[in-house]
Design a protein around this motif. Structure first.
Motif, short mmCIF file in Angstrom:
data_model
loop_
_atom_site.label_atom_id
_atom_site.label_comp_id
_atom_site.label_asym_id
_atom_site.label_seq_id
_atom_site.Cartn_x
_atom_site.Cartn_y
_atom_site.Cartn_z
N GLU A 53 0.83 -1.19 0.00
CA GLU A 53 0.00 0.00 0.00
C GLU A 53 0.86 1.24 0.00
O GLU A 53 0.65 2.17 -0.79
CB GLU A 53 -0.89 0.01 1.24
CG GLU A 53 -2.32 -0.32 0.95
CD GLU A 53 -3.14 -0.40 2.22
OE1 GLU A 53 -3.13 0.55 3.01
OE2 GLU A 53 -3.77 -1.45 2.42
N LEU B 132 2.51 1.73 -3.24
CA LEU B 132 1.56 2.20 -4.25
C LEU B 132 1.24 3.68 -4.05
O LEU B 132 1.15 4.45 -5.02
CB LEU B 132 0.27 1.40 -4.18
CG LEU B 132 0.27 0.07 -4.92
CD1 LEU B 132 -1.04 -0.64 -4.73
CD2 LEU B 132 0.51 0.30 -6.40
N MET C 263 1.88 6.38 -6.77
CA MET C 263 0.80 7.20 -7.31
C MET C 263 1.15 8.68 -7.26
O MET C 263 0.90 9.43 -8.20
CB MET C 263 -0.45 6.97 -6.49
CG MET C 263 -1.52 6.31 -7.29
SD MET C 263 -3.01 6.28 -6.36
CE MET C 263 -2.79 4.88 -5.36
N VAL D 244 3.40 9.41 -10.00
CA VAL D 244 2.71 9.39 -11.30
C VAL D 244 1.95 10.70 -11.50
O VAL D 244 1.96 11.26 -12.60
CB VAL D 244 1.77 8.17 -11.37
CG1 VAL D 244 0.84 8.29 -12.56
CG2 VAL D 244 2.56 6.90 -11.49
N THR E 250 6.65 -8.39 -5.01
CA THR E 250 5.54 -9.28 -5.37
C THR E 250 6.06 -10.64 -5.81
O THR E 250 5.46 -11.67 -5.48
CB THR E 250 4.69 -8.68 -6.49
OG1 THR E 250 5.55 -8.15 -7.47
CG2 THR E 250 3.80 -7.58 -5.95
N SER F 241 -8.63 -2.07 0.52
CA SER F 241 -8.08 -0.75 0.25
C SER F 241 -6.91 -0.85 -0.74
O SER F 241 -6.72 0.02 -1.58
CB SER F 241 -7.63 -0.10 1.55
OG SER F 241 -6.57 -0.81 2.09
N LEU F 242 -6.18 -1.94 -0.62
CA LEU F 242 -5.06 -2.11 -1.55
C LEU F 242 -5.59 -2.23 -2.98
O LEU F 242 -5.07 -1.61 -3.91
CB LEU F 242 -4.27 -3.37 -1.18
CG LEU F 242 -3.12 -3.70 -2.11
CD1 LEU F 242 -2.07 -2.61 -2.05
CD2 LEU F 242 -2.50 -5.03 -1.73
N MET G 148 -6.74 0.96 -4.26
CA MET G 148 -5.63 1.80 -4.63
C MET G 148 -5.06 1.41 -5.98
O MET G 148 -4.71 2.28 -6.78
CB MET G 148 -4.57 1.66 -3.56
CG MET G 148 -4.04 2.98 -3.10
SD MET G 148 -2.74 2.65 -2.02
CE MET G 148 -3.40 3.07 -0.53
N GLN H 287 -7.13 2.80 -8.59
CA GLN H 287 -6.85 4.23 -8.75
C GLN H 287 -5.58 4.44 -9.56
O GLN H 287 -5.53 5.28 -10.45
CB GLN H 287 -6.66 4.87 -7.38
CG GLN H 287 -7.92 5.36 -6.75
CD GLN H 287 -7.63 5.95 -5.39
OE1 GLN H 287 -6.69 6.71 -5.21
NE2 GLN H 287 -8.42 5.58 -4.41
N LEU H 288 -4.59 3.66 -9.19
CA LEU H 288 -3.30 3.79 -9.88
C LEU H 288 -3.48 3.54 -11.37
O LEU H 288 -2.96 4.27 -12.21
CB LEU H 288 -2.28 2.81 -9.29
CG LEU H 288 -0.93 2.81 -9.99
CD1 LEU H 288 -0.24 4.14 -9.81
CD2 LEU H 288 -0.05 1.70 -9.48
N LYS I 101 -4.89 6.44 -13.01
CA LYS I 101 -3.92 7.54 -13.15
C LYS I 101 -2.95 7.25 -14.26
O LYS I 101 -2.58 8.14 -15.03
CB LYS I 101 -3.16 7.71 -11.83
CG LYS I 101 -3.99 8.53 -10.87
CD LYS I 101 -3.27 8.89 -9.64
CE LYS I 101 -4.23 9.76 -8.83
NZ LYS I 101 -3.85 9.87 -7.47
N LEU I 102 -2.54 6.00 -14.33
CA LEU I 102 -1.60 5.65 -15.39
C LEU I 102 -2.26 5.84 -16.75
O LEU I 102 -1.60 6.30 -17.69
CB LEU I 102 -1.15 4.21 -15.22
CG LEU I 102 -0.19 4.00 -14.04
CD1 LEU I 102 0.11 2.54 -13.87
CD2 LEU I 102 1.09 4.78 -14.24
N VAL J 173 -1.32 -9.06 -10.04
CA VAL J 173 -0.42 -9.49 -8.96
C VAL J 173 -0.98 -9.03 -7.62
O VAL J 173 -1.05 -9.81 -6.66
CB VAL J 173 0.98 -8.91 -9.18
CG1 VAL J 173 1.83 -9.10 -7.93
CG2 VAL J 173 1.64 -9.57 -10.37
N SER K 169 -4.02 -11.02 -6.49
CA SER K 169 -3.87 -12.47 -6.22
C SER K 169 -3.57 -12.72 -4.75
O SER K 169 -2.88 -12.00 -4.12
CB SER K 169 -2.76 -13.03 -7.08
OG SER K 169 -1.56 -12.39 -6.76
#
Lengths: 318, 871
Positions: free
Chosen positions: A206, A209, A213, A216, A300, B808-809, B812, B815-816, B819-820, B868, B871
């Motif tokens: 988290e 990320l 973000m 980005v 990961t 939440s992950l 996120m 969201q990412l 944004k990308l 990823v 999972s």
């Protein structure tokens, strides 16, 4: 070309200790690396931290402190060549303008200087993470010129991949220390390390990320800036072109009438090209994003490995 | 010019205005205005002196000083006017006298004494500038006045030519003409009194009476003024009569003789004004003549308007006595009402209540006559010369429009209400007349229904509607509740005999929809109709009418009063929706008005202070005229409360449902603002105001605590502030409790579903005191709308949570990815620019394929990351 350099375990331990004592959360600790250059090869033998000081301490003179410190160390016969600096990192974020500037000044003075990046979080998870970086010669050139305009960067053909080069590290100890370590290994009971198989990784992810973000977003902004610049530029070019054409027509007319042509010098004054946004920040952000991505990827893949392992174990036991 | 300085303001302005008619002179008018101002101020000062009101004196003196400075240019040219000097001298004397009078001073109150000393100092200082003039005046006050007198006679022509000097050559001709005319006149008026003896005698008499008044006022200062004033008066009178004569000549030679006689027979004005000489045969023609004569003076400066009204009344009496028939009476009545309206020259000012009541009576009488005489035609389109006022076989024809008069009366009523303090007894008293206004409109309506054109009927219908739409029909309400009214007194029962206002509204409005050709009346009628529906909780009719009218699309082109009406209607619609439990509709209807934060202004219920700088006095006056009278106001607190509570009922569950959603939008900004204000409080006490109550209730609801929420929304304080204002308060409260329970349940499920694996519906129904089927339906709805990831287990009556909401992950990561996506798009744009390809991202040809591949590649990478993570 990139020869590995030697580093003593004293330095490693001192850096870790420094962070342990003073760093917390996203705060960054920094310090000076001391060592010597032996036949083109760098050896880092000692280090000392920069003291933490607040903004209110106006009297504090960092340079003064360093000189003092180095002089004192020389008295106790420690290598006193200032060969670089170290810095802790928070979830792998270290590619920044500040780092670039200070590393440039180090490398400008002593070519072999490096910056050691220590990741305390990864280290706490069980694997020491210490990396050494140097600016590439290309980047050194650019920094020397101090020209970060789009054209200059394009000419230098530099991408975010070619900004920093990692230098391999070899931790080398004296024989006595090696003996001690072996001795300790014998004595220590088998350390049970359940953390190694710990899967509660969401927090780490988290955070990464979030940082990613943020970068980005920064990148997006930079691009938008650049985009407007480009658009303005082309617009102006068109206007300029039109103006020139008109002037040319006028001049031919004047010529046919036998009058002297109008001068054409003022064209650059009339159309001042818009200020190009410096592109170095974009590069740095790209580098940082890349860094985060590598981190996440490594993390990961590790976790996936663990998952598969756990699955296999489960299947075996049932 | 100094002649003018000496004279009173009235005659002076009269003179100049008549001169203006011939040759407009800009300087002349400003000159007159300024001196008129000066003389007016002087008059007030003298009055204040008389009653020893020193503070008033001081105030006026300062004003005088300013006014004098303003007219400095003229003073420079013409010299300091005598009257000014006279005042200065008199004032100083007077003040000194007061100053000496120690005992009198002691009796004065503090303010006055203070003002006296200040004024004394001031005038001493000020008079130094005029020392020579004052001393010369003091030496010989008589002479200076006489001088003026002499000037007066001699300078009429010379001053005119003086003025004309500056005029260009082309105008000069005209100027010369006027000069000669003026000369003629000035020669004329000396002998005029002989010319038309009786008439001018009358004038003389009147002038004398005026002069008496005058004398009384100025008795201490100047006796000289009297004859002068008289002359002027006579002169102006003469001119007026000349005009009358001319017109009379035009109208007909035959009546000339009678005309002369009448004139001759009005010798005394001091007594009760008599219109006609004794023995004169009073017939139609004579009366009409007289009427015309009176009317000639209408609208002229210097005409005594109240006297005119009296004259008309007297004329009406005479014609009545002599049985001249209703035709003439109606004609006179029309004129009486018109002159009553004329009484206030300023359109912005409102009529005095007494005047208005007189007017009301007059209209009533007029209507009586009209009803009695069915063979009478009135209308604006009847020409003056085709009128038939005499009693004959033919029906009466009278020019005049009763509708316009009634409309004006109604407007004046509104104005009176606007200008009365709404919290005074006076307002209540005035409001009692509303019934009479309605009565008159009703009578007019009956009259016009049989006689008027459709347009007129439409207009009068609209008036009727305007007096009906905002009133809640308690009779009908009671009746719909099951005839509880029967136990009431007889009077009540009698009242309840009448038609329901809903039926009346329906009839009137439908007529207008069908027959009206002016867009405005129809728009107003529709809005009123909707308002009336909404007021009586007929939500569907109101809504359908609103939607059918398409007013929302083009209301911004309407004039401000209609827009205000529209706003009122929208608000009423919203409140109606709220009462009926349509929270969402209520919120939508009120959103526009409330979000602006200018509800007060938009509803025409008051001006906002912060706009004061932006508008000037003129605009303010206009805006004030648009205000809705207090008895028609919509309670703003009720409005805001309804809005906030609906926002709460919508927003709190929404917020709970979208806690992690990055794209969450606010439903109501205002509500959020209130919440934030509540959060910023350093110390949270028990709620006081309505807003605080709603904020506190919202907080309780956030936790799913419906009981606390309920106690905050419905308690004694809120009842008295808000809920009791509804006609069906109890029903609204019940609805509200129910809504709070339901929405709290939803909020609870959104907020705490992650904690539960399963939850029994019975427990929920107990917690929220809702019946099991209701809980079942709410949860089912949530599941269907994919708001709640759960399923119902029928046998055990439990809700089983699925736990498929993204963590939440995962949120996120989504969201990412977004944004990308944005980043890639931006990047593409840069690329486009470099390539010189303009146009959208998607409509590019085959040439750009490689780039699409890049993008796809990128997309795949993003997807990989997401996979990823998931999972």
């Amino acid at each position: 070309e990139n020869l590995p350099f030697f580093i003593t375990c004293l330095v490693v331990l001192k850096i870790i200790k420094h962070y342990q004592e003073e760093g917390q959360g996203s705060e960054v600790v920094q310090g000076v690396l001391l060592g010597l250059v032996v036949e083109d090869r760098l050896e880092i033998t000692n280090c000392f931290p920069f003291p933490q000081h607040t903004e209110d301490d106006v009297d504090f003179d960092e340079v003064q402190y360093q000189m003092e410190m180095m002089r004192s160390l020389r008295h106790v016969n420690i290598d006193h060549l200032h060969v670089g600096w170290y810095q802790s990192t928070y979830y792998g974020s270290f590619v920044s303008r500040a780092l670039l500037d200070s590393q440039f000044s180090y490398q400008h003075a002593i070519e072999e200087s490096v910056v050691l990046i220590y990741d305390p979080i990864k280290t706490a998870q069980g694997s020491l993470c210490l990396k050494a970086y140097r600016l590439t010669p290309k980047l050194m050139e650019i920094c020397k010129e101090k020209d970060f305009s789009p054209e200059a960067l394009k000419k230098a053909c530099i991408g975010y991949e070619h900004m920093l080069e990692e230098v391999p590290i070899v931790i080398k100890n004296s024989h006595l220390i090696n003996v001690l370590l072996l001795d300790l290994q014998e004595k220590s009971t088998v350390a049970d390390k359940p953390e190694l198989l710990n899967l509660s990784s969401s927090n780490h992810l988290e955070k990464s990320l979030q940082l990613l973000m943020d970068r980005v977003d920064g990148m997006s902004q930079e691009i938008v800036k650049y985009n407007t610049y480009c658009r303005n530029l082309t617009k102006q070019q068109q206007q300029k072109q039109q103006y020139l054409q008109r002037r040319q027509q006028e001049n031919t007319q004047r010529q046919s009438r036998g009058e002297p042509p109008l001068p054409e010098e003022d064209i650059n004054k009339m159309f001042k090209p818009p200020q190009a946004p410096p592109r170095m920040d974009t590069l740095l952000i790209a580098g940082q994003v890349n860094n985060y991505c590598q981190n996440i990827k490594a993390f990961t893949s590790q976790n996936l490995g663990k998952l598969f392992m756990a699955e296999a174990l489960q299947g075996h036991s049932s | 010019m100094s002649r003018f300085f000496a004279t009173g303001s009235d005659s002076e302005s009269e003179e100049s205005s008549s001169a203006d008619e011939i040759t407009p002179k800009a300087t002349g008018t400003t000159f007159n205005k300024q001196f008129e101002e000066l003389t007016n101020i002087i008059k007030t000062i003298r009055n204040a002196m008389k009653i020893r009101d020193m503070s008033k004196c001081l105030e006026e003196f300062e004003q005088l000083y300013r006014a004098f400075l303003k007219s400095k240019t003229i003073v420079d040219k013409e010299g300091v006017p005598q009257f000014y000097i006279r005042l200065l001298a008199d004032l100083e004397d007077y003040l000194n006298q007061l100053w000496e009078d120690k005992e009198g001073k002691k009796k004065m109150n503090k303010n006055n004494a203070k003002a006296l000393s200040t004024l004394r100092q001031k005038i001493r200082k000020y008079n130094k500038d005029f020392e020579t003039e004052i001393s010369s005046y003091k030496e010989n006050p008589e002479q200076s006045a006489e001088e003026e007198e002499k000037d007066d006679i001699g300078s009429a022509s010379s001053s005119k030519s003086d003025d004309d000097e500056g005029v260009t050559a082309s105008k000069f001709l005209k100027g010369a003409e006027s000069e000669s005319e003026g000369d003629e006149e000035s020669e004329d008026w000396g002998s005029d009194s002989v010319d038309s003896g009786g008439e001018s005698e009358d004038n003389e008499g009147e002038a004398a009476s005026l002069a008496v008044v005058f004398l009384k006022k100025y008795v201490a200062q100047d006796g000289d003024k009297q004859p002068e004033r008289k002359k002027d008066d006579r002169r102006k009178r003469h001119k007026k009569m000349e005009q009358v004569d001319e017109e009379a000549d035009e109208e007909g030679e035959g009546e000339e003789g009678g005309w002369e006689k009448v004139k001759g027979g009005v010798p005394l004005v001091k007594e009760k004004p008599k219109m006609f000489a004794k023995g004169t045969e009073i017939n139609n023609a004579v009366v009409i003549k007289k009427l015309n004569e009176i009317l000639q003076a209408r609208g002229k400066k210097g005409t005594d308007r109240s006297a005119q009204i009296e004259l008309l009344h007297a004329l009406a009496g005479i014609s009545n006595e002599n049985n001249l028939g209703e035709g003439i009476l109606v004609k006179i009545k029309f004129n009486i009402i018109a002159s009553l309206y004329d009484y206030n020259t300023n359109l912005a000012a409102f009529m005095k209540a007494e005047m208005w009541k007189k007017c009301l009576e007059c209209i009533d009488e007029l209507l009586d006559i009209l009803f009695e005489n069915s063979n009478m035609f009135i209308g604006e389109n009847i020409a003056e010369d085709s009128e038939n006022l005499a009693i004959s076989d033919q029906p009466f024809r009278v020019r005049g429009c009763i509708l316009t008069l009634v409309e004006r009366m109604d407007e004046e009523f509104t104005k009176i209400m606007q200008n009365t303090d709404p919290h005074s007894q006076e307002y209540v008293d005035n409001l009692k007349d509303e019934g009479r206004v309605c009565g008159i409109i009703d009578r007019l309506l009956q009259y016009l229904e049989s006689k008027g054109s459709t347009e007129e009927v439409c207009r009068v219908y609209l008036r009727r509607i305007m007096h009906t739409y905002y009133k809640f029909d308690y009779k009908a309400h009671r009746r719909s509740l099951g005839l509880q009214g029967e136990t009431k007194s007889e009077q009540d029962q009698e009242e309840s005999e009448g038609e329901d206002s809903a039926i009346i509204m329906d009839r009137l409005c439908k007529f207008i929809y069908a027959k009206d050709r002016t867009d405005r009346i129809r728009t107003c009628a529709i809005l009123c109709h909707i308002y009336h529906h909404a007021l009586h909780s007929r939500w569907y009719q109101a809504r359908d009418l609103m939607l059918m009218s398409h007013l929302q699309d083009n209301i911004q082109h309407a004039d401000p009063p209609v827009q205000i009406l529209y706003n009122r209607t929208m608000v009423q619609l919203g409140i109606c929706a709220f009462r009926r439990g349509m929270i969402k509709d209520a919120h939508n209807a009120l959103l526009d008005i409330q979000s602006s934060g200018r509800a007060k202004e938009l509803l025409g219920q008051g001006l906002l202070m912060r706009n004061m700088q932006e508008r000037n006095a003129e605009q303010e006056k206009i805006e004030k005229r648009r205000q809705v009278p207090f008895h028609m106001h919509i309670n703003l607190e009720l409005l805001e409360c309804v809005y906030l509570v609906s926002a709460m009922l919508l927003e709190i569950p929404y917020m709970a449902a979208h806690e992690f959603d990055a794209r969450r939008r606010m439903i109501s900004k205002q509500f959020h603002h209130q919440l934030r204000v509540g959060e910023r409080q350093p110390l949270l006490g028990p709620p006081e105001s309505m807003r605080e109550h709603v904020v506190a209730a919202s907080k309780a609801m956030k936790m799913g605590d419906w009981k606390t929420c309920h106690s905050f929304i419905i308690n004694e304080k809120m009842n008295s502030k808000v809920w009791d204002l509804f006609p069906e308060a109890q029903r609204v409260r019940e609805m509200l409790v129910r809504k709070i329970q339901e929405e709290s349940l939803r909020t609870y499920l959104f907020t705490y579903s992650s904690v539960y694996d399963s939850i029994s519906m019975e427990t929920l129904s107990e917690m929220f005191e809702l019946e099991l089927p209701t809980v079942h339906s709410i949860i089912s709805k949530m599941i269907i709308n994919e708001e709640l990831m759960a399923s119902l287990d029928q046998p055990t009556q439990t809700v089983v949570m699925h736990r498929t909401e993204p963590t939440s992950l995962q949120n996120m990561t989504l969201q990412l990815a977004e944004k990308l996506g944005g980043l890639v798009e931006n990047n593409e744009r840069v690329f486009d620019l470099k390539q010189g390809v303009y146009g959208g991202y998607f409509n590019r040809g085959t040439r750009t394929r490689p780039r699409n591949l890049i993008k796809d590649h990128f997309q795949i990478k993003i997807n990989c990351i997401i996979n990823v993570v998931f999972s």
